[in-house]
Design a protein around this motif. Structure first.
Motif, PDB file in Angstrom:
ATOM      1  N   LEU A  62       0.837  -1.207   0.000  1.00  0.00           N
ATOM      2  CA  LEU A  62       0.000   0.000   0.000  1.00  0.00           C
ATOM      3  C   LEU A  62       0.871   1.255   0.000  1.00  0.00           C
ATOM      4  O   LEU A  62       0.585   2.221  -0.713  1.00  0.00           O
ATOM      5  N   ALA A  63       1.953   1.227   0.774  1.00  0.00           N
ATOM      6  CA  ALA A  63       2.871   2.376   0.818  1.00  0.00           C
ATOM      7  C   ALA A  63       3.463   2.641  -0.565  1.00  0.00           C
ATOM      8  O   ALA A  63       3.535   3.792  -1.012  1.00  0.00           O
ATOM      9  N   MET A  64       3.858   1.586  -1.259  1.00  0.00           N
ATOM     10  CA  MET A  64       4.426   1.759  -2.599  1.00  0.00           C
ATOM     11  C   MET A  64       3.363   2.246  -3.589  1.00  0.00           C
ATOM     12  O   MET A  64       3.641   3.121  -4.414  1.00  0.00           O
ATOM     13  N   LYS A  65       2.159   1.721  -3.481  1.00  0.00           N
ATOM     14  CA  LYS A  65       1.077   2.137  -4.379  1.00  0.00           C
ATOM     15  C   LYS A  65       0.779   3.622  -4.222  1.00  0.00           C
ATOM     16  O   LYS A  65       0.704   4.366  -5.212  1.00  0.00           O
ATOM     17  N   ARG A  66       0.634   4.071  -2.981  1.00  0.00           N
ATOM     18  CA  ARG A  66       0.318   5.485  -2.735  1.00  0.00           C
ATOM     19  C   ARG A  66       1.477   6.394  -3.155  1.00  0.00           C
ATOM     20  O   ARG A  66       1.263   7.508  -3.643  1.00  0.00           O
TER      21      ARG A  66
ATOM     22  N   ASP B 134      14.448   1.987  -3.545  1.00  0.00           N
ATOM     23  CA  ASP B 134      14.745   1.324  -2.283  1.00  0.00           C
ATOM     24  C   ASP B 134      13.526   1.422  -1.371  1.00  0.00           C
ATOM     25  O   ASP B 134      12.701   2.318  -1.515  1.00  0.00           O
ATOM     26  N   TYR B 135      13.478   0.497  -0.408  1.00  0.00           N
ATOM     27  CA  TYR B 135      12.299   0.360   0.446  1.00  0.00           C
ATOM     28  C   TYR B 135      12.777  -0.126   1.801  1.00  0.00           C
ATOM     29  O   TYR B 135      13.615  -1.019   1.875  1.00  0.00           O
ATOM     30  N   SER B 136      12.252   0.476   2.858  1.00  0.00           N
ATOM     31  CA  SER B 136      12.645   0.063   4.203  1.00  0.00           C
ATOM     32  C   SER B 136      11.451   0.144   5.144  1.00  0.00           C
ATOM     33  O   SER B 136      10.716   1.133   5.123  1.00  0.00           O
ATOM     34  N   HIS B 137      11.279  -0.893   5.955  1.00  0.00           N
ATOM     35  CA  HIS B 137      10.239  -0.877   6.978  1.00  0.00           C
ATOM     36  C   HIS B 137      10.863  -0.293   8.232  1.00  0.00           C
ATOM     37  O   HIS B 137      11.851  -0.810   8.746  1.00  0.00           O
ATOM     38  N   LEU B 138      10.321   0.804   8.725  1.00  0.00           N
ATOM     39  CA  LEU B 138      10.895   1.485   9.883  1.00  0.00           C
ATOM     40  C   LEU B 138      10.343   0.980  11.206  1.00  0.00           C
ATOM     41  O   LEU B 138      10.965   1.175  12.242  1.00  0.00           O
ATOM     42  N   GLY B 139       9.168   0.358  11.173  1.00  0.00           N
ATOM     43  CA  GLY B 139       8.637  -0.193  12.406  1.00  0.00           C
ATOM     44  C   GLY B 139       7.133  -0.096  12.505  1.00  0.00           C
ATOM     45  O   GLY B 139       6.457   0.481  11.660  1.00  0.00           O
ATOM     46  N   ARG B 140       6.645  -0.685  13.582  1.00  0.00           N
ATOM     47  CA  ARG B 140       5.213  -0.740  13.853  1.00  0.00           C
ATOM     48  C   ARG B 140       4.968  -0.233  15.262  1.00  0.00           C
ATOM     49  O   ARG B 140       5.723  -0.532  16.182  1.00  0.00           O
ATOM     50  N   GLN B 141       3.904   0.555  15.412  1.00  0.00           N
ATOM     51  CA  GLN B 141       3.466   1.008  16.735  1.00  0.00           C
ATOM     52  C   GLN B 141       2.033   0.539  16.919  1.00  0.00           C
ATOM     53  O   GLN B 141       1.165   0.873  16.109  1.00  0.00           O
ATOM     54  N   GLU B 142       1.802  -0.222  17.978  1.00  0.00           N
ATOM     55  CA  GLU B 142       0.460  -0.728  18.242  1.00  0.00           C
ATOM     56  C   GLU B 142      -0.152   0.003  19.420  1.00  0.00           C
ATOM     57  O   GLU B 142       0.462   0.124  20.466  1.00  0.00           O
TER      58      GLU B 142
ATOM     59  N   LYS C 112       5.301   2.195   9.590  1.00  0.00           N
ATOM     60  CA  LYS C 112       6.093   3.272   8.991  1.00  0.00           C
ATOM     61  C   LYS C 112       7.099   2.688   8.009  1.00  0.00           C
ATOM     62  O   LYS C 112       7.764   1.688   8.297  1.00  0.00           O
ATOM     63  N   PHE C 113       7.224   3.358   6.865  1.00  0.00           N
ATOM     64  CA  PHE C 113       8.124   2.933   5.798  1.00  0.00           C
ATOM     65  C   PHE C 113       8.902   4.131   5.272  1.00  0.00           C
ATOM     66  O   PHE C 113       8.440   5.268   5.360  1.00  0.00           O
ATOM     67  N   ARG C 114      10.062   3.848   4.708  1.00  0.00           N
ATOM     68  CA  ARG C 114      10.828   4.871   3.991  1.00  0.00           C
ATOM     69  C   ARG C 114      11.112   4.314   2.604  1.00  0.00           C
ATOM     70  O   ARG C 114      11.667   3.227   2.471  1.00  0.00           O
ATOM     71  N   LEU C 115      10.706   5.085   1.601  1.00  0.00           N
ATOM     72  CA  LEU C 115      10.963   4.708   0.222  1.00  0.00           C
ATOM     73  C   LEU C 115      11.919   5.725  -0.376  1.00  0.00           C
ATOM     74  O   LEU C 115      11.821   6.924  -0.090  1.00  0.00           O
ATOM     75  N   TRP C 116      12.848   5.240  -1.170  1.00  0.00           N
ATOM     76  CA  TRP C 116      13.796   6.123  -1.835  1.00  0.00           C
ATOM     77  C   TRP C 116      13.451   6.128  -3.308  1.00  0.00           C
ATOM     78  O   TRP C 116      13.305   5.068  -3.921  1.00  0.00           O
ATOM     79  N   LEU C 117      13.279   7.332  -3.859  1.00  0.00           N
ATOM     80  CA  LEU C 117      12.845   7.483  -5.238  1.00  0.00           C
ATOM     81  C   LEU C 117      13.897   8.190  -6.072  1.00  0.00           C
ATOM     82  O   LEU C 117      14.672   9.001  -5.552  1.00  0.00           O
ATOM     83  N   LYS C 118      13.882   7.880  -7.352  1.00  0.00           N
ATOM     84  CA  LYS C 118      14.776   8.547  -8.289  1.00  0.00           C
ATOM     85  C   LYS C 118      13.911   9.193  -9.357  1.00  0.00           C
ATOM     86  O   LYS C 118      13.198   8.516 -10.098  1.00  0.00           O
ATOM     87  N   GLY C 119      13.969  10.528  -9.382  1.00  0.00           N
ATOM     88  CA  GLY C 119      13.223  11.286 -10.372  1.00  0.00           C
ATOM     89  C   GLY C 119      14.119  11.644 -11.541  1.00  0.00           C
ATOM     90  O   GLY C 119      15.260  11.181 -11.631  1.00  0.00           O
TER      91      GLY C 119
END
Length: 121
Positions: free
Chosen positions: A45-49, A61-69, A77-84
Motif C-alpha cells: 500500500l505504501a508503494m502504491k500510494r 529502495d524500500y525500508s520498513h521502519l517499524g510498527r506502533q500498536e 512506517k516505511f521509507r521509500l527512496w525514489l529517483k526522479g
C-alpha cells in the motif's frame, strides 16, 4: 530390438519430464509462508500510494521502519527512496489502520529533504 529402443526412449522422456517437476511439500509451503513479513501488505500500500503521488519517479529502495500498536490504531512506517528525472529523494510513509478490522484510517506521505553537504575549510 525396435520395441526395446522405443520403450527405452519413452522411459527416458518420462523420467526427464517427471524429474523436472517441482514437488510441493508441506515443509516447502511452510517455509514460503514464513518468509512473508507481517507488514508486507502495508508495504504494498505504501508503494502504491507513493507511485500515485510521484508517477514520474522510480522507487529504488524500500525500508520498513517499524510498527506502533495502540489499543485502537496500529501504525506502520516505511521509507521509500525514489529517483526522479533530476533528483533522488526519500518519502516517509505512515499508514494508520484500525487494529481489529485493519481498515485504513490514514496514509501520510512526507518527502524527506536532503541535508546540504557542509563544506570543510
Amino acid at each position: 530390438m525396435k520395441k526395446i529402443t522405443i520403450f527405452s526412449c519413452v522411459a527416458c522422456i518420462s523420467a526427464l519430464l517427471i524429474g523436472n517437476q517441482p514437488i510441493q511439500t508441506a515443509e516447502a509451503t511452510q517455509l514460503s509462508t514464513q518468509q512473508v513479513p507481517s507488514y508486507a501488505k502495508w508495504g504494498q500500500l505504501a508503494m502504491k500510494r507513493t507511485k500515485e503521488a510521484y508517477p514520474k519517479a522510480e522507487i529504488v529502495d524500500y525500508s520498513h521502519l517499524g510498527r506502533q500498536e495502540g489499543p485502537i490504531l496500529t501504525t506502520e512506517k516505511f521509507r521509500l527512496w525514489l529517483k526522479g528525472e533530476d533528483k533522488e529523494f526519500g518519502v516517509n510513509v505512515t499508514i494508520s489502520f484500525y487494529k481489529e478490522t485493519e481498515v485504513v484510517k490514514e496514509v501520510k506521505l512526507e518527502e524527506i529533504k536532503r541535508k546540504a553537504k557542509s563544506k570543510r575549510p
